[in-house]
Design an enzyme around this catalytic site. Structure first.
Site, short mmCIF file in Angstrom:
data_model
loop_
_atom_site.label_atom_id
_atom_site.label_comp_id
_atom_site.label_asym_id
_atom_site.label_seq_id
_atom_site.Cartn_x
_atom_site.Cartn_y
_atom_site.Cartn_z
N GLY A 56 -30.62 -22.16 14.59
CA GLY A 56 -30.42 -22.32 13.16
C GLY A 56 -31.13 -21.24 12.39
N ASP B 195 -43.30 -30.45 1.93
CA ASP B 195 -41.86 -30.22 2.14
C ASP B 195 -41.30 -31.27 3.10
OD1 ASP B 195 -39.50 -28.91 1.56
OD2 ASP B 195 -39.76 -27.37 3.11
#
Length: 376
Positions: free
Chosen positions: A48, A175
């Site tokens: 990714g 996050d």
């Protein structure tokens, strides 16, 4: 701004021992080793891509056990473009991952810093990210039954609770989101990606910092004022809970000009006790009603606008496990479940571009992170 060398200077690079604790094994890899492990960062090995760079699958021989060698699968996160800011994020992640060890936090295998190359090596997670199962490449396979979802919920909560209450100094992740929860071969949760994390000095209630994170998960006091605290992670985790229970994204596009947050969707349903309508349709009604109710209530308490009204992560863990039934009963009588919703801090989302869900340190928007197995 501290350089990587300054941050990591003096750290042992392998078999590091903390007094009274289990030996932690991580080391410095050579660029040559990682080229070989990933077949020269071959495109076919790419897992990714995100704001930091690309993530590659690889394998190498692990000789950490005496007289035994085994082929180890790894994930290698490679910095896309070197910059002082990117180097700092790299340094922070290596520093924090080198400090913490918990079964629900992604383990550091090592790192490489040669020239302007910056790479971080982790254990490979065969079941990729939570995002891939909720909204991405594995979402059509229906691999997340309710039992697995609850296991992921509890595991993620315990990992974050460790950062907030047991790590020294305490750590704010900043996050928390579906792409940063990875899943091992048994679908156990591993909270990952500490590039935005902050260490909280002893006695401090918050740190004021430039906003970084992902729209839809940001606590209002952090999004508007830059006040980062453990409570900001609690808010983000509340969004994640709703996402896991419902299968919906944090921000849903209703039409070309209107978007709706997952809170605005879920809160009226919970107020009306329509918990069955909160459940992900992919579950086909196969869930434990009491657990779903618990998750929905805790999620909305975690996402209250006032940070002082949110529980801490230790309380969240107890609530989710059903160990605070009296407290959960009290929460259901909170004002949030009685009054009409107030205008949220994310009003006006219709003006936000679909691909601008990341907030950089300078508050510039970045391209939306793709669905990655090991979110960069």
């Amino acid at each position: 701004m501290a350089s990587f060398a300054k941050l990591c200077c003096g750290k042992s690079t392998s078999n590091r021992k903390d007094k009274g604790k289990k030996t932690v094994r991580w080391r410095i890899f050579s660029l040559k080793e990682l080229h070989s492990a990933t077949n020269n960062f071959n495109y076919d090995n790419k897992l990714g891509e995100g704001g930091f760079g690309s993530v590659y699958w690889g394998q190498l021989w692990d000789g950490s056990q005496v007289h035994i060698q085994c082929l180890l699968q790894i994930a290698v996160k490679r910095l896309k473009v070197w910059s002082t800011k990117a180097d700092m994020e790299f340094s922070v992640e290596v520093e924090i991952l080198g400090r913490v060890r918990h079964k629900n936090l992604l383990s550091l295998r090592g790192y490489c810093a040669e020239g302007q190359e910056r790479l971080i090596v982790y254990d490979y997670m065969p079941n990729l990210s939570l995002l891939s199962h909720l909204h991405g490449q594995h979402s059509a396979e229906y691999l997340l039954d309710w039992e697995r979802r609850m296991n992921i919920i509890i595991g993620s909560a315990e990992g974050i609770a460790y950062l907030h209450h047991h790590a020294v100094p305490h750590i704010i992740h900043r996050d928390i989101k579906a792409s940063n929860v990875l899943l091992d071969s048994e679908f156990n949760a591993k909270v990952a990606d500490f590039g935005f994390a902050k260490l909280i000095p002893d006695g401090a209630t918050h740190v004021t910092t430039r906003v970084k994170g992902t729209l839809g998960y940001l606590a209002p006091e952090y999004a508007m004022l830059g006040k980062a605290s453990e409570s900001c992670d609690v808010y983000s985790f509340g969004i994640l809970l709703l996402e896991l229970a419902s299968g919906k994204k944090p921000i849903e596009k209703l039409n070309p000009t209107t978007k709706r947050t997952i809170i605005d969707w879920a809160l009226p349903l919970v107020r009306q006790r329509k918990f069955d309508e909160v459940a992900d349709p992919k579950l086909n009604g196969n869930y434990v009603e009491e657990e779903l109710k618990r998750v929905a209530i805790v999620a909305l308490v975690c996402t209250q606008n006032q940070p002082e009204k949110r529980p801490n992560m230790l309380e969240v863990v107890d609530l989710l496990k059903g160990e605070s039934k009296e407290k959960l009963s009290d929460l259901q009588n909170e004002q949030i479940f009685k009054e009409e919703p107030l205008a949220g801090f994310q009003d006006g989302l219709s003006s936000v571009d679909d691909k601008s869900d990341l907030i950089s340190e300078e508050q510039d928007s970045k391209e939306e992170v793709k669905d990655v197995a090991h979110s960069a």
